[in-house]
Design a protein around this motif. Structure first.
Motif, short mmCIF file in Angstrom:
data_model
loop_
_atom_site.label_atom_id
_atom_site.label_comp_id
_atom_site.label_asym_id
_atom_site.label_seq_id
_atom_site.Cartn_x
_atom_site.Cartn_y
_atom_site.Cartn_z
N PHE A 12 0.67 -1.21 -0.11
CA PHE A 12 -0.07 0.06 0.11
C PHE A 12 0.89 1.09 0.00
O PHE A 12 0.82 2.19 -0.63
N ALA A 70 -6.35 0.61 -6.51
CA ALA A 70 -5.36 -0.50 -6.76
C ALA A 70 -5.73 -1.85 -6.36
O ALA A 70 -6.34 -1.86 -5.67
N SER A 71 -5.13 -2.74 -7.12
CA SER A 71 -5.53 -4.15 -6.68
C SER A 71 -4.07 -5.15 -6.80
O SER A 71 -3.32 -4.85 -7.68
N GLU A 72 -4.16 -5.92 -6.03
CA GLU A 72 -3.16 -6.94 -6.15
C GLU A 72 -3.47 -8.00 -7.15
O GLU A 72 -2.42 -8.81 -7.44
N ASN A 77 -4.58 -0.29 -12.24
CA ASN A 77 -4.71 0.65 -11.27
C ASN A 77 -5.08 1.90 -11.88
O ASN A 77 -4.61 2.42 -12.92
N LEU A 117 -6.47 -0.20 -1.89
CA LEU A 117 -5.89 -1.29 -2.20
C LEU A 117 -6.65 -2.28 -1.83
O LEU A 117 -7.20 -2.54 -0.70
#
Length: 391
Positions: A12, A70-72, A77, A117
């Motif tokens: 993050f 945002a994303s893992e 993003n 995130l």
């Protein structure tokens, strides 16, 4: 959160930089439906449970009105605002959190800017409610950050509305309700037309819920799902000759259908109605069996549910059928069925804890030999609904 919290926090900060504002952590589960498939949009009963894995959300306030998303799990993003927000293809996964925030805003809730995130543990397209989990963790997290009062039932309804109207997916209420209202070690008996619900302790007496992921993506699900809904509405129209006030198939039982089946002159529509109404009855019988500690009866009802979905509602597929048949050949298995909308996704089986490892090896090998896919398995515990993770 199975991914290390420290790792998520470090990621993050790597994405969004340092700040004096605190990061807060939220989590929403996936869900598995134990029995009661395609009954939710027919005003019937379902019997789902929240899982102990799902979607994590990290939020930190910003001084402006921008949302830095945002994303893992996805490469996209993007920075957005909620002004004039619309469902646009290039925004991909971001459309889901946008959807719920837009529909909350329509109800007068305001939101400032945030660094965001997400991290999801639910396989996409597996039928374990990754989209509902994403939407509910967004709703609960943003409402909590803003100090807005939270009504969990209303959050579920707004999430369903946003998926129907913003995402254009004509889903029922089961997924959103379960993700919002889940309770540890309890399944939820939910009547989908009036949202009357009961928490039922899931005392499995040495048996485990094992979810098998076919890894067959649900390619036909949107078009076929809408077709099934239309066929169920046709059945209601036919049956109004006997029940003028009928709104949903879930309002009548198997005996009433049998006495009036001649009114449904379309053979396919009759098969759809038969599944929905009999499945509704199976849900109630399964809850009674569970309350009476009759796990063998519960398992038999699960298997009967799959056969109905396979032959009457016709939403199974070869991969799901192969996995269910392989499961039923294993020692220690009381029942097995597809779970979710169908055409791929997952099965759910009730397996004795002494045979779980053998089950995974045997079903995995049989499935790989008969299909083009490799299965994945999750031994599931029943967890709570969406919540803040207090660090």
């Amino acid at each position: 959160m199975s991914k290390n919290l420290e790792q998520l926090t470090n990621r993050f900060v790597e994405l969004h930089g340092e700040s004096t504002e605190a990061i807060r952590y939220f989590n929403a589960p996936g869900r598995v439906n134990l029995i009661g498939e395609h009954t939710d949009y027919n005003g019937g009963y379902v019997f789902p449970a929240a899982l102990t894995f799902g979607t994590s959300l990290l939020l930190r306030k910003r001084a402006d009105n921008q949302l830095h998303m945002a994303s893992e799990n996805f490469s996209l993003n993007k920075t957005i605002t909620l002004e004039h927000a619309a469902n646009v293809k290039e925004d991909d996964w971001i459309n889901y959190p946008k959807a719920i925030l837009v529909h909350l805003a329509k109800r007068g809730f305001t939101f400032g800017g945030y660094d965001v995130l997400y991290y999801g543990e639910i396989p996409n397209g597996a039928g374990l409610s990754s989209s509902a989990s994403l939407q509910l963790v967004t709703a609960f997290g943003f409402m909590s950050m803003e100090g807005h009062p939270i009504d969990r039932v209303q959050l579920a309804l707004v999430a369903q509305e946003s998926e129907n109207q913003f995402m254009m997916v004509n889903c029922g209420i089961m997924d959103q309700f379960t993700v919002s209202m889940g309770k540890k070690d309890h399944a939820i008996l939910l009547k989908c037309d009036d949202l009357h619900y009961e928490y039922v302790p899931f005392e499995s007496k040495g048996y485990k819920i094992v979810i098998g992921n076919t890894n067959k993506r649900r390619g036909l699900v949107d078009s076929e799902y809408n077709a099934r809904r239309a066929q169920c509405e046709q059945a209601v129209q036919f049956l109004r000759a006997a029940f003028p006030q009928l709104n949903f198939l879930g309002e009548i039982n198997s005996e009433q259908l049998a006495a009036n089946a001649h009114l449904i002159t379309d053979e396919v529509v009759l098969k759809r109605a038969q599944h929905v109404i009999e499945e509704n009855d199976r849900v109630l019988k399964s809850v009674t069996a569970l309350k009476n500690n009759e796990l063998h009866a519960f398992g038999e009802l699960m298997t009967a549910s799959h056969k109905s979905l396979q032959y009457l509602y016709e939403v199974s597929c070869r991969e799901l059928d192969v996995m269910v048949e392989a499961a039923l050949q294993c020692q220690g298995v009381l029942g097995s069925r597809m779970t979710g909308a169908g055409f791929g996704g997952c099965t759910v089986s009730l397996v004795h804890e002494d045979h779980v490892a053998e089950f995974i090896e045997q079903v995995g090998s049989s499935y790989a030999a008969q299909t083009d896919f490799k299965a994945e398995f999750y031994v599931a515990d029943i967890g709570d609904g969406v919540k803040e993770e207090v660090i």
